[in-house]
Scaffold this motif. Sequence first.
Motif, PDB file in Angstrom:
ATOM      1  N   ALA A 326       0.834  -1.205   0.000  1.00  9.84           N
ATOM      2  CA  ALA A 326       0.000   0.000   0.000  1.00  9.84           C
ATOM      3  C   ALA A 326       0.872   1.260   0.000  1.00  9.84           C
ATOM      4  CB  ALA A 326      -0.921   0.009   1.211  1.00  9.84           C
ATOM      5  N   GLY A 327       0.481   2.237  -0.792  1.00 11.77           N
ATOM      6  CA  GLY A 327       1.246   3.469  -0.905  1.00 11.77           C
ATOM      7  C   GLY A 327       2.242   3.461  -2.038  1.00 11.77           C
ATOM      8  N   SER A 328       2.556   2.263  -2.551  1.00 15.51           N
ATOM      9  CA  SER A 328       3.503   2.137  -3.650  1.00 15.51           C
ATOM     10  C   SER A 328       2.780   2.317  -4.988  1.00 15.51           C
ATOM     11  CB  SER A 328       4.162   0.756  -3.591  1.00 15.51           C
ATOM     12  OG  SER A 328       4.732   0.392  -4.828  1.00 15.51           O
ATOM     13  N   ILE A 329       3.538   2.671  -6.032  1.00 19.89           N
ATOM     14  CA  ILE A 329       2.967   2.728  -7.380  1.00 19.89           C
ATOM     15  C   ILE A 329       3.223   1.441  -8.147  1.00 19.89           C
ATOM     16  CG2 ILE A 329       3.134   5.235  -7.523  1.00 19.89           C
ATOM     17  CD1 ILE A 329       5.625   4.819  -9.342  1.00 19.89           C
ATOM     18  N   GLY A 330       3.968   0.510  -7.549  1.00 19.25           N
ATOM     19  CA  GLY A 330       4.245  -0.760  -8.208  1.00 19.25           C
ATOM     20  C   GLY A 330       5.726  -0.984  -8.392  1.00 19.25           C
ATOM     21  N   ARG A 331       6.029  -2.060  -9.099  1.00 16.15           N
ATOM     22  CA  ARG A 331       7.425  -2.455  -9.344  1.00 16.15           C
ATOM     23  C   ARG A 331       7.651  -2.444 -10.853  1.00 16.15           C
ATOM     24  NH1 ARG A 331       8.968  -8.023  -6.827  1.00 16.15           N
ATOM     25  NH2 ARG A 331       7.156  -8.601  -8.087  1.00 16.15           N
ATOM     26  N   GLY A 332       8.448  -1.504 -11.333  1.00 14.54           N
ATOM     27  CA  GLY A 332       8.680  -1.394 -12.764  1.00 14.54           C
ATOM     28  C   GLY A 332       7.492  -0.757 -13.470  1.00 14.54           C
ATOM     29  N   GLY A 333       7.616  -0.600 -14.784  1.00 15.73           N
ATOM     30  CA  GLY A 333       6.563   0.034 -15.556  1.00 15.73           C
ATOM     31  C   GLY A 333       5.447  -0.917 -15.930  1.00 15.73           C
ATOM     32  N   MET A 334       4.317  -0.342 -16.364  1.00 11.06           N
ATOM     33  CA  MET A 334       3.212  -1.141 -16.846  1.00 11.06           C
ATOM     34  C   MET A 334       3.560  -1.683 -18.232  1.00 11.06           C
ATOM     35  SD  MET A 334       0.609   2.081 -17.466  1.00 11.06           S
ATOM     36  CE  MET A 334      -0.767   1.178 -18.114  1.00 11.06           C
ATOM     37  N   VAL A 335       2.665  -2.433 -18.854  1.00 14.39           N
ATOM     38  CA  VAL A 335       2.911  -2.987 -20.180  1.00 14.39           C
ATOM     39  C   VAL A 335       3.319  -1.869 -21.139  1.00 14.39           C
ATOM     40  CG1 VAL A 335       1.832  -4.103 -22.164  1.00 14.39           C
ATOM     41  CG2 VAL A 335       1.306  -4.897 -19.849  1.00 14.39           C
ATOM     42  N   GLY A 336       4.435  -2.054 -21.855  1.00 10.14           N
ATOM     43  CA  GLY A 336       4.888  -1.079 -22.831  1.00 10.14           C
ATOM     44  C   GLY A 336       5.666   0.086 -22.265  1.00 10.14           C
ATOM     45  N   VAL A 337       6.027   0.031 -20.973  1.00  7.39           N
ATOM     46  CA  VAL A 337       6.678   1.168 -20.315  1.00  7.39           C
ATOM     47  C   VAL A 337       7.916   0.702 -19.552  1.00  7.39           C
ATOM     48  CG1 VAL A 337       6.386   3.106 -18.722  1.00  7.39           C
ATOM     49  CG2 VAL A 337       4.415   2.244 -20.006  1.00  7.39           C
ATOM     50  N   ASP A 338       9.023   1.410 -19.736  1.00 12.29           N
ATOM     51  CA  ASP A 338      10.217   1.208 -18.913  1.00 12.29           C
ATOM     52  C   ASP A 338      10.233   2.266 -17.823  1.00 12.29           C
ATOM     53  OD1 ASP A 338      11.202  -0.894 -20.526  1.00 12.29           O
ATOM     54  OD2 ASP A 338      12.035   0.559 -21.940  1.00 12.29           O
ATOM     55  N   LEU A 339      10.621   1.877 -16.610  1.00 11.78           N
ATOM     56  CA  LEU A 339      10.668   2.803 -15.477  1.00 11.78           C
ATOM     57  C   LEU A 339      11.996   2.652 -14.759  1.00 11.78           C
ATOM     58  CD1 LEU A 339       7.884   3.592 -12.925  1.00 11.78           C
ATOM     59  CD2 LEU A 339      10.138   2.901 -12.085  1.00 11.78           C
ATOM     60  N   ARG A 340      12.622   3.773 -14.437  1.00 12.26           N
ATOM     61  CA  ARG A 340      13.846   3.800 -13.641  1.00 12.26           C
ATOM     62  C   ARG A 340      13.665   4.790 -12.501  1.00 12.26           C
ATOM     63  NH1 ARG A 340      18.572   5.946 -17.178  1.00 12.26           N
ATOM     64  NH2 ARG A 340      19.800   5.338 -15.358  1.00 12.26           N
ATOM     65  N   VAL A 341      14.394   4.577 -11.411  1.00 14.06           N
ATOM     66  CA  VAL A 341      14.518   5.574 -10.352  1.00 14.06           C
ATOM     67  C   VAL A 341      15.984   5.976 -10.329  1.00 14.06           C
ATOM     68  CG1 VAL A 341      14.227   6.079  -7.909  1.00 14.06           C
ATOM     69  CG2 VAL A 341      12.620   4.545  -9.056  1.00 14.06           C
ATOM     70  N   VAL A 342      16.254   7.233 -10.630  1.00 15.96           N
ATOM     71  CA  VAL A 342      17.618   7.694 -10.871  1.00 15.96           C
ATOM     72  C   VAL A 342      18.055   8.646  -9.754  1.00 15.96           C
ATOM     73  CG1 VAL A 342      19.144   8.854 -12.521  1.00 15.96           C
ATOM     74  CG2 VAL A 342      17.217   7.476 -13.347  1.00 15.96           C
ATOM     75  N   THR A 343      19.164   8.337  -9.119  1.00 13.76           N
ATOM     76  CA  THR A 343      19.674   9.159  -8.014  1.00 13.76           C
ATOM     77  C   THR A 343      20.358  10.414  -8.553  1.00 13.76           C
ATOM     78  OG1 THR A 343      21.798   7.989  -7.983  1.00 13.76           O
ATOM     79  CG2 THR A 343      20.027   7.088  -6.617  1.00 13.76           C
ATOM     80  N   ALA A 344      20.735  11.288  -7.651  1.00  5.42           N
ATOM     81  CA  ALA A 344      21.331  12.571  -8.035  1.00  5.42           C
ATOM     82  C   ALA A 344      22.626  12.403  -8.827  1.00  5.42           C
ATOM     83  CB  ALA A 344      21.579  13.416  -6.788  1.00  5.42           C
ATOM     84  N   ASP A 345      23.338  11.276  -8.612  1.00  2.36           N
ATOM     85  CA  ASP A 345      24.595  11.070  -9.342  1.00  2.36           C
ATOM     86  C   ASP A 345      24.385  10.333 -10.665  1.00  2.36           C
ATOM     87  OD1 ASP A 345      24.089   8.481  -8.552  1.00  2.36           O
ATOM     88  OD2 ASP A 345      25.830   8.305  -7.231  1.00  2.36           O
ATOM     89  N   GLY A 346      23.125  10.116 -11.062  1.00  2.00           N
ATOM     90  CA  GLY A 346      22.819   9.531 -12.362  1.00  2.00           C
ATOM     91  C   GLY A 346      22.777   8.019 -12.396  1.00  2.00           C
ATOM     92  N   THR A 347      22.887   7.351 -11.251  1.00  4.01           N
ATOM     93  CA  THR A 347      22.836   5.900 -11.209  1.00  4.01           C
ATOM     94  C   THR A 347      21.445   5.423 -10.787  1.00  4.01           C
ATOM     95  OG1 THR A 347      23.581   5.845  -8.904  1.00  4.01           O
ATOM     96  CG2 THR A 347      25.281   5.776 -10.625  1.00  4.01           C
ATOM     97  N   ASP A 348      21.129   4.163 -11.096  1.00  5.58           N
ATOM     98  CA  ASP A 348      19.843   3.604 -10.700  1.00  5.58           C
ATOM     99  C   ASP A 348      19.809   3.389  -9.191  1.00  5.58           C
ATOM    100  OD1 ASP A 348      18.864   3.546 -13.259  1.00  5.58           O
ATOM    101  OD2 ASP A 348      19.478   1.484 -13.649  1.00  5.58           O
ATOM    102  N   ALA A 349      18.702   3.762  -8.588  1.00  5.55           N
ATOM    103  CA  ALA A 349      18.561   3.660  -7.139  1.00  5.55           C
ATOM    104  C   ALA A 349      18.546   2.206  -6.686  1.00  5.55           C
ATOM    105  CB  ALA A 349      17.279   4.358  -6.696  1.00  5.55           C
ATOM    106  N   ALA A 350      19.236   1.929  -5.605  1.00  2.66           N
ATOM    107  CA  ALA A 350      19.197   0.614  -4.968  1.00  2.66           C
ATOM    108  C   ALA A 350      18.146   0.635  -3.865  1.00  2.66           C
ATOM    109  CB  ALA A 350      20.575   0.287  -4.398  1.00  2.66           C
ATOM    110  N   ALA A 351      17.920  -0.532  -3.252  1.00  2.65           N
ATOM    111  CA  ALA A 351      16.940  -0.612  -2.161  1.00  2.65           C
ATOM    112  C   ALA A 351      17.273   0.406  -1.076  1.00  2.65           C
ATOM    113  CB  ALA A 351      16.937  -2.019  -1.576  1.00  2.65           C
ATOM    114  N   GLY A 352      16.272   1.169  -0.680  1.00  3.93           N
ATOM    115  CA  GLY A 352      16.448   2.181   0.346  1.00  3.93           C
ATOM    116  C   GLY A 352      16.807   3.549  -0.192  1.00  3.93           C
ATOM    117  N   ASP A 353      17.176   3.626  -1.484  1.00  7.49           N
ATOM    118  CA  ASP A 353      17.566   4.902  -2.077  1.00  7.49           C
ATOM    119  C   ASP A 353      16.346   5.670  -2.586  1.00  7.49           C
ATOM    120  OD1 ASP A 353      20.206   4.319  -1.618  1.00  7.49           O
ATOM    121  OD2 ASP A 353      20.651   3.692  -3.675  1.00  7.49           O
ATOM    122  N   THR A 354      16.528   6.965  -2.717  1.00  6.88           N
ATOM    123  CA  THR A 354      15.507   7.838  -3.303  1.00  6.88           C
ATOM    124  C   THR A 354      16.080   8.512  -4.536  1.00  6.88           C
ATOM    125  OG1 THR A 354      14.443   8.260  -1.172  1.00  6.88           O
ATOM    126  CG2 THR A 354      14.060   9.878  -2.914  1.00  6.88           C
ATOM    127  N   GLY A 355      15.271   8.612  -5.564  1.00  4.81           N
ATOM    128  CA  GLY A 355      15.701   9.278  -6.794  1.00  4.81           C
ATOM    129  C   GLY A 355      14.501   9.715  -7.615  1.00  4.81           C
TER     130      GLY A 355
END
Length: 508
Positions: A326-355
């Motif tokens: 609850a409160g999450s938007i899901g894991r990854g993008g929906m059908v036909g969509v790529d989703l990334r969470v990108v940190t301030a240094d341009g890398t993909d966020a790991a568990a616990g990170d915000t981007g």
Amino acid sequence: MHLSAMLDGVVRSAGRKEALVYRDRRWTYREFDEAVRRAATLLREAGLGPGDRLAVMTHNTPAFLFAAFGAWLAGATLVPVNHKLQTAEVTDQLLHCGARLAVVDQEIGERATTAGADVRWLVSHPDAPADEAPEGSFEALLAGASPWRGGPGPDTDIAQILYTSGTSGRPKGCVHTHRGIALTATYTAATVPLRRDERFLVCMPIWHASPLNNWALGTLLLGGTVVLQREYEPRTMLETVERERITAVFGAPVAFIAPVQTVPDFDAHDLSSVRSWIYGAGPMDAGTVRRLMKAYGSRRFHQVYGMSEMGPVGASLSPDEQVEKAGSIGRGGMVGVDLRVVTADGTDAAAGDTGEIWLRSDTRMVGYLDDEAATEAAFEAGWYRSGDLGRVDEDGFVTIVDRLKDMIITGGENVASQEVEGALLAHPDVVDAAVVGRPHPQWGETVVAVVVPREGAAPGLEEIRAWLEPRLARYKIPRELVLSDALPRTPSGKITKHVLRARLAGGS
């Protein structure tokens, strides 16, 4: 993937099937197609040419869909206009998009037709009996028009200009192609999923990107039935679901919460036909989800996340994830969509990170109308930068913590305004709240809470701080409190924090 050509295919395969319902009136796909073809002729005769822009400012009525598909068939572009806008706002959008022809509901016509733009207005009387439409009205002209016999343009034509809600400034016009909108409808239908026997209730404003492109078009292009509720009202929604044996409904969370809270005989309504209760525009906590599942007698709740720039598409939270995540938007993008969470240094966020949440799909807009700088800033290497900050959990699920521009940095610490607002709204004397940063010479920014108190209450800063101390880290607790009668919002209900910042800067 021209939308008119796609409708032709549905008409050939499901011509006798019910396409559209509005109150006590019904259209099969063949009847819907004929109305659309008459609309194309009417619009051309009224001066709408290929590449021109048609503004449509109505409630959820048949005229909206007839005009939309009619414009597309005639080679023109649809510009949905928020029916809650005031005259000056209507003028601004019409001048910006360059519309010369518009369709408007009679009830809101005065606000629109007095707009300072050179536009010819066709006035719709949606509730007049079919044979009693006033002379010169959209419906009367439609009945007298001959069906269009020409074919649609190529799939590279511009289909829509969708205006954003304007939470961070002046609304921008998102330019979308027929192909992009068709894929938006397709990806949505595959994600939920929608079915050919769908009876979808459109009760949220159809000029919004999601009710139109995700749900109305997603249903029509599958061969399902769209049921229009002129304007959302809790009891009417329940009654329509029961009467029309609705199978799917979309709304903001409040659209499903309000009936439970405000309709005394809620339990008397038969809602068993609904397969999908779909919500967007905000998350729901686990407690709320559990209460709604119990009240509606269903676990088939879906959450969707997206924005006008992307069609809208984005991410989704499926029914079996609603409580645990609850409160999450899901894991990854929906059908036909790529989703990334990108940190301030341009890398993909790991568990616990915000981007920042980045999205990529072939549904994306061409760009913002007449705003190359904003378009360039919105994309990076083909990815759309959403401006939403998300935190990734150990299972890869993403929870939005704030808007990037709303993140407050005080003394080197990041404060997510939405987190503080949530804690404020739990206070018994707080009806509404917004949190913004005020520039500070020592700390960079200081946290300011703007609160609408309960009638008769006037909580002070120390009382609010005492309430927040066991709930938030000390650096997140507001150092200033402003009481207000109301918060500034867009017509779609989103808080305009740039207006609050300007007020604070001006001392008003």
